[in-house]
Motif scaffolding. Sequence first.
Motif, PDB file in Angstrom:
ATOM      1  N   PHE A  49     -16.788 -30.653 -12.547  1.00 26.93           N
ATOM      2  CA  PHE A  49     -16.804 -31.336 -11.134  1.00 26.93           C
ATOM      3  C   PHE A  49     -18.319 -31.315 -10.871  1.00 26.93           C
ATOM      4  O   PHE A  49     -18.659 -31.782  -9.511  1.00 26.93           O
ATOM      5  N   GLY A  50     -19.074 -30.453 -11.584  1.00 26.78           N
ATOM      6  CA  GLY A  50     -20.724 -30.466 -11.092  1.00 26.78           C
ATOM      7  C   GLY A  50     -21.497 -29.751 -12.156  1.00 26.78           C
ATOM      8  O   GLY A  50     -21.040 -29.426 -13.111  1.00 26.78           O
ATOM      9  N   ILE A  51     -22.856 -29.744 -11.848  1.00 28.71           N
ATOM     10  CA  ILE A  51     -23.774 -29.250 -12.622  1.00 28.71           C
ATOM     11  C   ILE A  51     -24.357 -28.052 -12.088  1.00 28.71           C
ATOM     12  O   ILE A  51     -24.796 -27.781 -10.931  1.00 28.71           O
ATOM     13  N   ALA A  52     -24.151 -26.883 -12.818  1.00 31.66           N
ATOM     14  CA  ALA A  52     -25.068 -25.584 -12.379  1.00 31.66           C
ATOM     15  C   ALA A  52     -26.475 -25.865 -12.243  1.00 31.66           C
ATOM     16  O   ALA A  52     -27.142 -26.249 -13.119  1.00 31.66           O
ATOM     17  N   LEU A  53     -27.028 -25.263 -10.871  1.00 33.35           N
ATOM     18  CA  LEU A  53     -28.366 -25.337 -10.812  1.00 33.35           C
ATOM     19  C   LEU A  53     -29.261 -24.338 -11.245  1.00 33.35           C
ATOM     20  O   LEU A  53     -30.297 -24.120 -11.260  1.00 33.35           O
ATOM     21  N   GLU A  54     -28.506 -23.222 -11.604  1.00 36.49           N
ATOM     22  CA  GLU A  54     -28.964 -21.868 -12.223  1.00 36.49           C
ATOM     23  C   GLU A  54     -27.948 -21.018 -13.180  1.00 36.49           C
ATOM     24  O   GLU A  54     -26.682 -21.657 -13.008  1.00 36.49           O
ATOM     25  N   ALA A  55     -28.310 -20.332 -13.797  1.00 38.00           N
ATOM     26  CA  ALA A  55     -27.661 -19.472 -14.738  1.00 38.00           C
ATOM     27  C   ALA A  55     -26.728 -18.392 -13.992  1.00 38.00           C
ATOM     28  O   ALA A  55     -27.203 -17.937 -13.236  1.00 38.00           O
ATOM     29  N   GLY A  56     -25.612 -17.753 -14.511  1.00 39.48           N
ATOM     30  CA  GLY A  56     -24.765 -16.981 -13.860  1.00 39.48           C
ATOM     31  C   GLY A  56     -24.000 -16.472 -15.136  1.00 39.48           C
ATOM     32  O   GLY A  56     -23.330 -16.761 -16.002  1.00 39.48           O
ATOM     33  N   ASN A  57     -23.544 -15.082 -14.729  1.00 38.37           N
ATOM     34  CA  ASN A  57     -23.054 -14.132 -15.572  1.00 38.37           C
ATOM     35  C   ASN A  57     -21.754 -13.511 -14.793  1.00 38.37           C
ATOM     36  O   ASN A  57     -22.003 -12.850 -13.899  1.00 38.37           O
ATOM     37  N   GLY A  58     -20.515 -13.698 -15.219  1.00 41.70           N
ATOM     38  CA  GLY A  58     -19.358 -13.256 -14.430  1.00 41.70           C
ATOM     39  C   GLY A  58     -19.092 -12.090 -15.075  1.00 41.70           C
ATOM     40  O   GLY A  58     -18.089 -11.474 -14.444  1.00 41.70           O
ATOM     41  N   ASP A  59     -19.951 -11.285 -15.902  1.00 40.65           N
ATOM     42  CA  ASP A  59     -19.491  -9.948 -16.388  1.00 40.65           C
ATOM     43  C   ASP A  59     -20.221  -9.008 -15.371  1.00 40.65           C
ATOM     44  O   ASP A  59     -19.970  -7.740 -15.886  1.00 40.65           O
ATOM     45  N   ASP A  60     -21.177  -9.152 -14.620  1.00 38.24           N
ATOM     46  CA  ASP A  60     -21.683  -8.321 -13.584  1.00 38.24           C
ATOM     47  C   ASP A  60     -20.849  -7.633 -12.780  1.00 38.24           C
ATOM     48  O   ASP A  60     -20.033  -8.138 -12.101  1.00 38.24           O
ATOM     49  N   THR A  61     -20.785  -6.316 -12.876  1.00 39.98           N
ATOM     50  CA  THR A  61     -19.768  -5.609 -11.927  1.00 39.98           C
ATOM     51  C   THR A  61     -20.549  -5.093 -10.548  1.00 39.98           C
ATOM     52  O   THR A  61     -19.825  -4.655  -9.848  1.00 39.98           O
ATOM     53  N   THR A  62     -21.759  -5.446 -10.461  1.00 42.32           N
ATOM     54  CA  THR A  62     -22.501  -5.205  -9.024  1.00 42.32           C
ATOM     55  C   THR A  62     -23.022  -6.224  -8.636  1.00 42.32           C
ATOM     56  O   THR A  62     -24.228  -6.614  -8.509  1.00 42.32           O
ATOM     57  N   PRO A  63     -22.141  -7.144  -7.989  1.00 45.57           N
ATOM     58  CA  PRO A  63     -22.609  -8.659  -7.346  1.00 45.57           C
ATOM     59  C   PRO A  63     -23.622  -8.361  -6.139  1.00 45.57           C
ATOM     60  O   PRO A  63     -24.473  -9.096  -6.135  1.00 45.57           O
ATOM     61  N   THR A  64     -23.457  -7.420  -5.587  1.00 46.42           N
ATOM     62  CA  THR A  64     -24.407  -7.241  -4.347  1.00 46.42           C
ATOM     63  C   THR A  64     -25.893  -6.729  -4.672  1.00 46.42           C
ATOM     64  O   THR A  64     -26.699  -6.983  -4.191  1.00 46.42           O
TER      65      THR A  64
END
Length: 144
Positions: A49-64
Amino acid sequence: MVAKAEERLEQTVIRQFTVAAGNTVRRGFPVKFSGGNIVEAAAITDNAFGIALEAGNGDDTTPTTNPTTKVRVALFGNGVAKVLVGTGGATQGAPAKFVSDGTTDATVGGGTGKLRVLGQYMETGVVGDLVGINLGSAGWSVGS
């Protein structure tokens, strides 16, 4: 390689999403829904449904402390509007078509009849709900 790729997003709807656990989203690649406000990298046959404008990783356990768990996504459509869900319901990420009492999921491919896809559902809903639809985002053609 292009020294500086062109990017013009003045009229684009851009939203922030959380990257699904165990998934990596690459900048400049398509994403699909993984449920709610969560996205993952899309494969060729997925309903991106869209294009990511930056990279991201869902394995990060400290999103803050590490914001890479969230990515901004440029939506394919020309805006998001509310539509009435009809018989058959609405599934987040699915293409949408008209039915007699609203809109419902469209089955794309393999059909011989005309299919007017309105866009792509941004939310899941049942008959009578108003849900968001990514307008005109469809590259689909025939189906039912």
